[in-house]
Structures are given as structure tokens and as C-alpha cells.
Scaffold this motif. Structure first.
Motif, short mmCIF file in Angstrom:
data_model
loop_
_atom_site.label_atom_id
_atom_site.label_comp_id
_atom_site.label_asym_id
_atom_site.label_seq_id
_atom_site.Cartn_x
_atom_site.Cartn_y
_atom_site.Cartn_z
N TYR A 5 0.83 -1.21 0.00
CA TYR A 5 0.00 0.00 0.00
C TYR A 5 0.86 1.25 0.00
O TYR A 5 1.84 1.36 0.73
N ASP A 56 -3.03 5.33 -1.32
CA ASP A 56 -4.04 4.28 -1.13
C ASP A 56 -4.72 4.42 0.23
O ASP A 56 -5.95 4.32 0.35
N ASP A 81 -8.82 -1.61 -0.05
CA ASP A 81 -9.31 -1.41 -1.42
C ASP A 81 -10.81 -1.63 -1.52
O ASP A 81 -11.35 -1.84 -2.61
N LYS A 90 -9.16 6.18 -6.97
CA LYS A 90 -9.75 5.05 -7.71
C LYS A 90 -11.26 5.09 -7.69
O LYS A 90 -11.92 4.64 -8.64
N TYR A 126 -12.11 -2.36 -5.37
CA TYR A 126 -11.21 -1.89 -6.43
C TYR A 126 -9.96 -2.76 -6.43
O TYR A 126 -9.07 -2.59 -5.59
N ARG A 127 -9.89 -3.68 -7.39
CA ARG A 127 -8.82 -4.69 -7.34
C ARG A 127 -8.52 -5.21 -8.75
O ARG A 127 -9.38 -5.20 -9.63
#
Length: 532
Positions: free
Chosen positions: A288, A292, A375, A435, A495-496
């Protein structure tokens, strides 16, 4: 023999000089050094060794050296990792724990993280069988081949006029690990909490071999008394304040509005420090980045999160730790050292230990606890906050007070999908890699509950907390339920980077909040930049 001594000295110097390197760097350097020395000696001394009969001696020295190097390396990587220290403090800033991180119960085999005094009427052990109507719960992980009940006893350390040590039996051991085939078992060990002389206070606890008579305080962890947990209303004990919540809830004043809907006249802040707290899986390695973590904190804060609890390994980027500390000074983040002594055979860096610890650590301090990865974010689809989302859900339920936890289904937003055109043209969104605003393409498939789903729950009503669900058997009150949230009300946006799974759909829900999210993330990044 002189040359053998040179080889030995070379490796000793190597081991001394590489203390600051990572385990992977140490191993690679050792391999290169071994290859260089062996090739050189093979070329220069092969004939001499054969002529003088030294080959067996050389072979023995090499075997001993390799064995020693492997042993030292394994010990450094798995057993003697020195943790960073973060004081475990109450809301008032008073340190309540002098120990940090995992304590070794048996080297390479058993490790202890935290301990809690719990007086809730749970199903794993009857309080009628205890000495004081309470138990001490220990969070541990150990080799699956160990029989904890027959091998160990609980050891409690008290402070008072003099130090006082009491050994008590193990009442129950509960397996917390969902992956039953792994080498290490994560468990909740329940100990009897005995009566003690007046003015003695239980300070720390550990496990000891049943046949071991010598007390060792060094491997104990401090005990958090949930009966006296810090809260905004500290004038009365939690046992009194929360008796109604856990059992009859007679202190609540509830009415129905003109339409007959359920209405609670008591404010959340009357009894809890905060409404929503978020915990994450352990932060470790270099995965991370600061952006992030800032994105994770600020997007969740937008929906209602007030407090975050992070468990941090000692190999985490120092700049990221500085960012955590900056948020901690603002009262937004709590930070705990979390460096599992042995990781091989332990599920996801000890994730189940941190999840369980967070549930007990935030008990009576937060109304709702959410466990999710950095995430992920729970996104309301009909309202703009978690509070209004729950209010809408409760309006359709006959008795919302019986809901102990809420399950949210997972939907992937692949990171490899193209960025949204509207966000791509925004300099700040690109700079901070937001993101939630860049990735608006999602999979058509929504994972079912229990598979990749995440949970929001009332900590004091949960006995054991698993990664993707709360088992009905782990709910404290017998009539409480698990609410499976409809994907119409909310989803877990994930989100990946994932393999392509069918046609992608467009979901621009988060773009509604673009200006607010940019402002929040920019403020968070400035905060962390100042800390570094």
C-alpha cells in the motif's frame, strides 16, 4: 584449516553486516557469497585437498556452515522479529499497556496477542461455572497439532500491595480459523477469572505449561477490562450502561411516528464515543502507498466513518507509518503493532487475529464496526451516508434492534479497466489516484453473501468475528439476527486487479461526490506530506 577459518570469518562478517536488510536480501546475498567462495576454493585447492586427505574435513566444515546459516536465517525471519511499538492507549491518552505485539508462548509453536476480561453471557462458556461471573479471553495462534487444554494453563499477573500470580484452568478453546487445513490454528482461549484479595488489579495474562512452575511475566500481554472500557459516559460502568442493550434494553425510550415506524428517542452519542469505526486487515510490506491509505480513510469518512484502527507490521514503509501518525494525532486513527512471529502457515498475515482483536478493542466504544480491506468501501446506493442507509433499512424491519450485524455483497471494479473519461481530465484525481472516481467499470456479477462479503456489526453483540460473515451461533443475544443487505440498498465496491469476468457495466455512483472526495483526499495528502 586456515582457509576454512577464513570462510567462517567471511560468513560471520556477512551476518553482522546484513542486519538491516530484508530476509529476502539476506538470503540472496548468502547464496551469492556461498557460490563465490565454493567456486574459488574448488578451483584453487581441489588437488591439494585430495592429496592431503582434507576433503572430508572440508565437506564437514561446509555442511556445518550451511546448516548454521540456514538456522540463523530462519530464526531471524520467523522467530526473532523485533516489533515496532505503539502504546495502547485509552481515549483520554492514558497508556494502558506496556507490552506490544505478539508474545512467544513456545518458540516457533505458540504466540499470544491480546487479552480481555469479558462478562457477557456468551454461548462458548457458562458464566455460572466461573468464579466471578466473568472470564479472561486470550487471542492466540499455535500449531494445530497442540492440544491447548491439556498442555497449558492460564497465568494471571496482578498488581497491588505486592505482586500476585494466579494460575487458572482453561475453560474453553474456540477455533477462529476458517481455513482448517493451515499449519497454525487461530483461537480464542477462555480462562477462568478468579476472585482475588481486595485492592489487587489484573494487569497481564499469559499461558504456561501445566507442568511448568516458574512464572514468566515477560511473555504476557496486558489485559483490557471490558467492564470498565473507556467511554464518553464514564460515570457509570459499562455493565450497568449496556445491560439494557445486551439483555432487555429497558433504558431505551422508543416510540412510533405518525406512520407507525419505529423511532428511537436516544442519540447514539449518548452512550458511544463514535457511531462508525473501520478496521482493516494487517498492513505489511510495501503493497500500500500513502495515496491508497489516504483514499481509503477519506472515502470512508465521507460515508460516516469516524475512527480507524490499523494493525501495522514492522516492515511497513516508514513514510506510511508517519502518515498514520499524522491521522492519529488528529484523533482519527488508532495504531497497533502487529508483527506475527511466524507467518508460514498463518492465514493472510494473521488477519483473523487482528479482526477479532479489533472487535473486542472497540467494544462499548463504537456503535458499529466495519471490517474491510483498504481497497474496499461500503457504498449506499439510495442514500448518501451509512446513517441514512441504516435508517432506511430499519424502516422496513419490524424490530431493527434485533439486528446484530449487516452483510454487504461484493462487486469488483477491475483496476485494469479504462479510467472514466470525466475523471481522467481532472488533474487532482489523477495526481492522487482516486480510484473511486477513476474506476467506474464494474463486473456484471455480484458475489453472494458469505463469499467475499464484508460485515458491519455491533461489537458488544458478537462473540466471534470471521472475515466474511458472522455465524448465527456467534451472536450473543439468542434472538438477534444477521441482516443480509439487499444490493439495491448498498454494495461493497472492491477496487482490485482481477481477471476479466464477462462484460463490464458502468457505475458512476461515486462521481456524484466528486468535489467532496477531491477536497477530502487533497487535505489528507497534505496532512501526510507534512508528516514526511
Amino acid at each position: 584449516m586456515v582457509n576454512s577459518c577464513k570462510v567462517l570469518c567471511s560468513f560471520l562478517i556477512l551476518l553482522i553486516c546484513e542486519n538491516e536488510r530484508s530476509p529476502e536480501q539476506r538470503l540472496n546475498q548468502m547464496k551469492r557469497e556461498m557460490k563465490r567462495i565454493f567456486l574459488r576454493k574448488q578451483q584453487s585447492q581441489k588437488a591439494s585437498c585430495l592429496a592431503n586427505g582434507y576433503l572430508p574435513i572440508k565437506a564437514l566444515v561446509i555442511v556445518l556452515l550451511v546448516t548454521s546459516i540456514i538456522t540463523i536465517y530462519v530464526n531471524k525471519k520467523f522467530v526473532y522479529r523485533t516489533p515496532i511499538h505503539f502504546s495502547r492507549t485509552t481515549e483520554s491518552g492514558v497508556e494502558v499497556c506496556n507490552f506490544s505485539d505478539f508474545q512467544v508462548i513456545e518458540p516457533g509453536s505458540a504466540f499470544l496477542y491480546s487479552a480481555y476480561i469479558d462478562d457477557r453471557h456468551a454461548r462458548d462458556v457458562s458464566l455460572a461455572n466461573t468464579s466471578t461471573g466473568a472470564v479472561v479471553r486470550l487471542l492466540v495462534y499455535y500449531l494445530r497439532t497442540i492440544d491447548a487444554t491439556s498442555r497449558w494453563k492460564c497465568r494471571l499477573f496482578y498488581s497491588g500491595q505486592t505482586d500476585h500470580i494466579v494460575d487458572t484452568p482453561i475453560l474453553a478453546v474456540t477455533d477462529l480459523d476458517e481455513a482448517s487445513t493451515r499449519r497454525f490454528l487461530v483461537a480464542m482461549v477462555v480462562c477462568d477469572f478468579p476472585k482475588t484479595p481486595p485492592h489487587y488489579v489484573l494487569r497481564s495474562a499469559s499461558l504456561a505449561n501445566r507442568n511448568h512452575s516458574v512464572p514468566f511475566r515477560e511473555n504476557s500481554v496486558c489485559v483490557v477490562d471490558l467492564r470498565n472500557s473507556s467511554s464518553s459516559l464514564s460515570k457509570s460502568t459499562n455493565q450497568d450502561r449496556f445491560h439494557g442493550i445486551l439483555y432487555k434494553d429497558s433504558s431505551r425510550t422508543e416510540t412510533n411516528d405518525a406512520k407507525g415506524n419505529h423511532k428511537d428517542n436516544r442519540s447514539t452519542q449518548d452512550i458511544y464515543d463514535v457511531s462508525f469505526t473501520v478496521c482493516t486487515s494487517p498492513i505489511h510490506g510495501k503493497y500500500y502507498k500513502i495515496e491508497d491509505i489516504v483514499n481509503f480513510i477519506e472515502v470512508n469518512r465521507f460515508f460516516g466513518a469516524e475512527k480507524f484502527v490499523f494493525y501495522v507490521d514492522n516492515n511497513t514503509n516508514p513514510k506510511l507509518i508517519n502518515c498514520f501518525e499524522a491521522y492519529r494525532k488528529k484523533g482519527i486513527v488508532e495504531l497497533y503493532s502487529f508483527t506475527p512471529t511466524v507467518c508460514d502457515g498463518l492465514h493472510y498475515h494473521g488477519q483473523i487475529v487482528s479482526i477479532s482483536d479489533c472487535a473486542y478493542r472497540t467494544m462499548y466504544r463504537t456503535r458499529y464496526l466495519i471490517n474491510q480491506d483498504p481497497d474496499e468501501v461500503i457504498v449506499p446506493l439510495k442514500t448518501d451516508s451509512w446513517t441514512s442507509m441504516l435508517k432506511a433499512i430499519h424502516s422496513r424491519v419490524r424490530n431493527p434492534d434485533l439486528i446484530a450485524s449487516y452483510s454487504f455483497r461484493n462487486q469488483f471494479f477491475p483496476l485494469k479497466a479504462p479510467d472514466d473519461i470525466a475523471s481522467l481530465n481532472n488533474t487532482l484525481i489523477r495526481r492522487y489516484n482516486i480510484k473511486a472516481l477513476l474506476k467506474t467499470s464494474k463486473e456484471n456479477y455480484i458475489h453472494p453473501h458469505v463469499t467475499r462479503s464484508k460485515v458491519m456489526a455491533r461489537p458488544e453483540r458478537i462473540l466471534m468475528w470471521h472475515v466474511h460473515l458472522i455465524h448465527p451461533k456467534n451472536v450473543i443475544r439468542r434472538n438477534d439476527t444477521v441482516h443480509f443487505t439487499s444490493p439495491v440498498d448498498a454494495l461493497l465496491f472492491h477496487y482490485r486487479s482481477v481477471p476479466k469476468n464477462g462484460k463490464l457495466l458502468t457505475e458512476r455512483r461515486m462521481l456524484k461526490f466528486t468535489d467532496s472526495l477531491i477536497d477530502r483526499v487533497q487535505t489528507g495528502m497534505n496532512l501526510c506530506s507534512g508528516a514526511n
